[in-house]
Design a protein around this motif. Structure first.
Motif, PDB file in Angstrom:
ATOM      1  N   LYS A 301      33.778  29.340  44.337  1.00 26.86           N
ATOM      2  CA  LYS A 301      33.778  30.709  43.833  1.00 26.86           C
ATOM      3  C   LYS A 301      34.072  30.712  42.336  1.00 26.86           C
ATOM      4  N   ASN A 303      35.680  32.594  38.897  1.00 28.68           N
ATOM      5  CA  ASN A 303      36.667  33.547  38.400  1.00 28.68           C
ATOM      6  C   ASN A 303      35.959  34.550  37.492  1.00 28.68           C
ATOM      7  N   VAL A 430      43.545  45.369  42.888  1.00 25.42           N
ATOM      8  CA  VAL A 430      44.214  44.128  43.284  1.00 25.42           C
ATOM      9  C   VAL A 430      43.160  43.030  43.370  1.00 25.42           C
ATOM     10  N   PRO A 431      43.242  41.978  42.548  1.00 26.95           N
ATOM     11  CA  PRO A 431      42.190  40.951  42.524  1.00 26.95           C
ATOM     12  C   PRO A 431      41.898  40.338  43.897  1.00 26.95           C
ATOM     13  N   ALA A 432      42.943  40.055  44.676  1.00 27.84           N
ATOM     14  CA  ALA A 432      42.715  39.448  45.990  1.00 27.84           C
ATOM     15  C   ALA A 432      41.956  40.399  46.911  1.00 27.84           C
ATOM     16  N   VAL A 433      42.236  41.690  46.794  1.00 25.66           N
ATOM     17  CA  VAL A 433      41.532  42.687  47.610  1.00 25.66           C
ATOM     18  C   VAL A 433      40.067  42.770  47.188  1.00 25.66           C
ATOM     19  N   ALA A 435      38.315  40.388  45.782  1.00 23.61           N
ATOM     20  CA  ALA A 435      37.662  39.145  46.203  1.00 23.61           C
ATOM     21  C   ALA A 435      37.341  39.171  47.683  1.00 23.61           C
ATOM     22  N   ASP A 436      38.274  39.653  48.495  1.00 18.78           N
ATOM     23  CA  ASP A 436      38.034  39.720  49.932  1.00 18.78           C
ATOM     24  C   ASP A 436      36.912  40.694  50.255  1.00 18.78           C
ATOM     25  N   THR A 458      40.978  38.505  36.578  1.00 23.43           N
ATOM     26  CA  THR A 458      39.851  37.883  37.273  1.00 23.43           C
ATOM     27  C   THR A 458      40.044  37.931  38.780  1.00 23.43           C
ATOM     28  N   ALA A 459      38.927  37.906  39.475  1.00 25.64           N
ATOM     29  CA  ALA A 459      38.899  37.764  40.935  1.00 25.64           C
ATOM     30  C   ALA A 459      37.900  36.677  41.270  1.00 25.64           C
ATOM     31  N   GLN A 460      38.173  35.927  42.321  1.00 28.24           N
ATOM     32  CA  GLN A 460      37.277  34.843  42.722  1.00 28.24           C
ATOM     33  C   GLN A 460      36.144  35.397  43.583  1.00 28.24           C
TER      34      GLN A 460
END
Length: 575
Positions: A301, A303, A430-433, A435-436, A458-460
């Motif tokens: 993934k 960034n 929220v980056p993790a949100v 990305a998911d 950044t988000a992956q």
């Protein structure tokens, strides 16, 4: 209508000698007002080319919280707040109460307006509620920056029958509706700078399957400058020949880490890999496009600076073809929800999320399935009570899920794992949100990062899907004058109802409590301050049943603000 309310609407009552406002002297809530109260100030005077306006209603926004949190570090604040404090409030209903002599042929006392807060003069921002005193005050002067700025007149006329809450909340609603009318380029930017990057190695097989640009590099349309890096020999020669014929400047760029010196409108990667995408993306200009060409998944993934996807309108496009033009044109970036599709709203229970959900149900071309997620059962339950029946009546499957309840959430989402969602609106910064959420996109699906993620965050994201599944990730912030005009028309015609967004009201003295409530997401909807009413603490609509029962009786279904409830509210609460 009572005489008191009629007098208020005419705007011709005698003006007070003093003003009242909430100054912000620096970062933090401790710097808002004095002793947690608004301050008494001199009544502003207005000149021959200015208007005096009364702030009738002011919506509170999470953008206000960002100013309070950052103070002078906020990118729209250009001054020493301790010496020259800001007065917040950019979601405003206002009435003209004084007209300068040179404007008498165009304005009159009693004219009502809302305002496009993003005021620009000679390219410099003077946003209302940032650089210009905002709506958390009784009165203000509208000068030529607003009346004759770069965008023309930033005041938008409001019909006399339109409610004050309705007109104040057209500003946040305009941001929502604008998110579904975004347009993106379908070719290299004409007159722009395009950077085309290959691999450091060259092979005969590459030239046998040569790259091309079938559109956007011809007499009708082409960049003004090409930057070329490590291209296959045949494609490099072809580009230089085309550039010479079209008068395009060509520069060789060998060191990818330190070039170019100025932002680039288009970056084309013939052999994308995660490290390369991350290295060159920071060189993108506003509204820049990265085009990825490839037939194999990336090794990991990437960034992605989702803050700049949101604020700078970066976008990544892709194709499995070796024709650069097809990365842009084969799957044009779509911003409108897919009619009859599947839509996921992440963080749907907050004030802005509710607007997105309401709009999706009320406008034509609605999705067939709407999944709304939020980490608060309280907000989800209120969302369900507000919109589920209306969605069902229109044949929309309406699903509410809380990701904190992992088992129930997994079970509810399992049916969408294979097909995915055509549209995903992310309202949680929220980056993790983010990305998911991207992992749930269907082929040709679009994810809109509406949440205000800071630039540089950044988000992956799996950008392989941009090439192999034609998914697109877009973002949006703010609105234009035309967006606000359109939203006001939709409100006044009954197509959309901003009143449904209201959750709590209060007098001017309750503004600080209201802002704290916005920060802490106390209410599922918007807070609106009425600066000119008698003292009223921050009060939710359900609490009106006890405090103002005659107002509560005029709410729709005991939960939604109406013009009739507002008239009764003002009848009681105006001094």
């Amino acid at each position: 209508m009572t005489d008191k309310l009629m007098d208020f609407r005419r705007g011709d009552a005698a003006l007070p000698q003093r003003n009242l406002l909430w100054p912000l002297y620096g970062a933090g809530f401790d710097n808002l007002g004095l002793a947690s109260q608004p301050i008494d100030a001199a009544m502003p005077s207005y000149g021959p080319d200015e208007l005096l306006v009364r702030h009738d209603a002011c919506g509170l926004c999470f953008s206000d919280i960002k100013i309070i949190s950052l103070g002078e570090q906020h990118p729209r604040i250009y001054r020493d707040l301790s010496a020259n404090p800001a007065t917040l409030g950019h979601e405003i209903a206002m009435t003209v109460v004084g007209v300068g002599e040179n404007l008498a042929d165009r304005y009159q006392v009693g004219d009502r307006f809302t305002i496009q807060a993003d005021v620009f003069v000679d390219g410099v921002g003077y946003a209302y509620g940032y650089e210009i005193q905002g709506g958390l005050s009784l009165y203000n002067v509208i000068d030529q920056r607003v009346l004759n700025g770069d965008g023309g007149n930033y005041l938008i006329p409001v019909q006399p029958s339109t409610g004050y809450v309705e007109s104040a909340l057209t500003e946040p609603w305009a941001c929502v509706t604008a998110a579904y009318g975004l347009s993106y380029r379908t070719a290299l930017k004409p007159g722009g700078t395009a950077w085309i990057i290959g691999a450091r190695t060259d092979s005969p097989s590459e030239d046998c399957q040569s790259f091309t640009i079938s559109a956007g590099l011809d007499q009708r349309s082409h960049p003004a400058r090409l930057l070329l890096s490590h291209l296959p020999a045949a494609f490099d020669a072809w580009l230089r020949e085309r550039a010479a014929a079209l008068g395009i400047e060509v520069l060789e760029v060998d060191d990818l880490a330190h070039s170019p010196a100025t932002p680039v409108d288009d970056i084309v990667l013939l052999h994308p890999n995660p490290e390369l995408v991350e290295l060159v993306s920071p060189h993108l200009a506003d509204f820049g496009v990265v085009a990825l060409l490839g037939q194999e998944p990336l090794s990991r993934k990437v960034n992605v600076d989702v803050g700049r996807v949101h604020y700078n309108r970066w976008v990544y496009v892709g194709t499995q073809s070796r024709d650069v033009a097809r990365a842009y044109a084969d799957t044009p970036v779509r911003s409108a929800l897919k009619p009859g599709g599947r839509a996921l709203f992440v963080g749907a229970g907050g004030p802005m999320g509710r607007m997105h959900v309401q709009r999706a149900i009320e406008v034509a071309g609605a999705p067939a399935v709407m999944v709304c997620s939020d980490v608060s059962d309280l907000r989800l339950n209120d969302l369900r009570e507000s919109y589920a029946a209306e969605a069902a009546a229109k044949g929309i499957e309406f699903v509410c899920l809380n990701p904190m309840d992992k088992e129930a959430y997994a079970a509810g989402m399992a049916r969408f794992r294979e097909a995915g969602f055509d549209d995903i609106i992310v309202l949680a910064p929220v980056p993790a949100v983010i990305a998911d959420a991207a992992g749930w996109l269907a082929p040709r699906g679009v994810m809109n990062v509406f949440a205000g993620v800071a630039r540089g965050v950044t988000a992956q994201l799996d950008l392989s899907d941009v090439m192999l599944k034609d998914v697109r990730v877009i973002g949006h912030s703010a609105s234009t004058i035309d967006d606000l005009r359109l939203m006001l028309h939709q409100a006044e015609s009954g197509e959309l109802s901003p009143n449904r967004s209201l959750a709590a009201v209060g007098s001017l003295s309750a503004a600080k409590d209201g802002l704290v409530a916005v920060r802490d997401t106390v209410f599922p909807g918007k807070v609106v301050i009425f600066p000119h009413i008698k003292e009223l603490p921050l009060t939710s609509l359900p609490e009106l049943a006890d405090t103002l029962p005659s107002v509560y009786a005029l709410l729709k279904d005991g939960r939604e603000w109406t013009v009739e409830a507002e008239a009764e509210f003002l009848r009681i609460m105006l001094p």
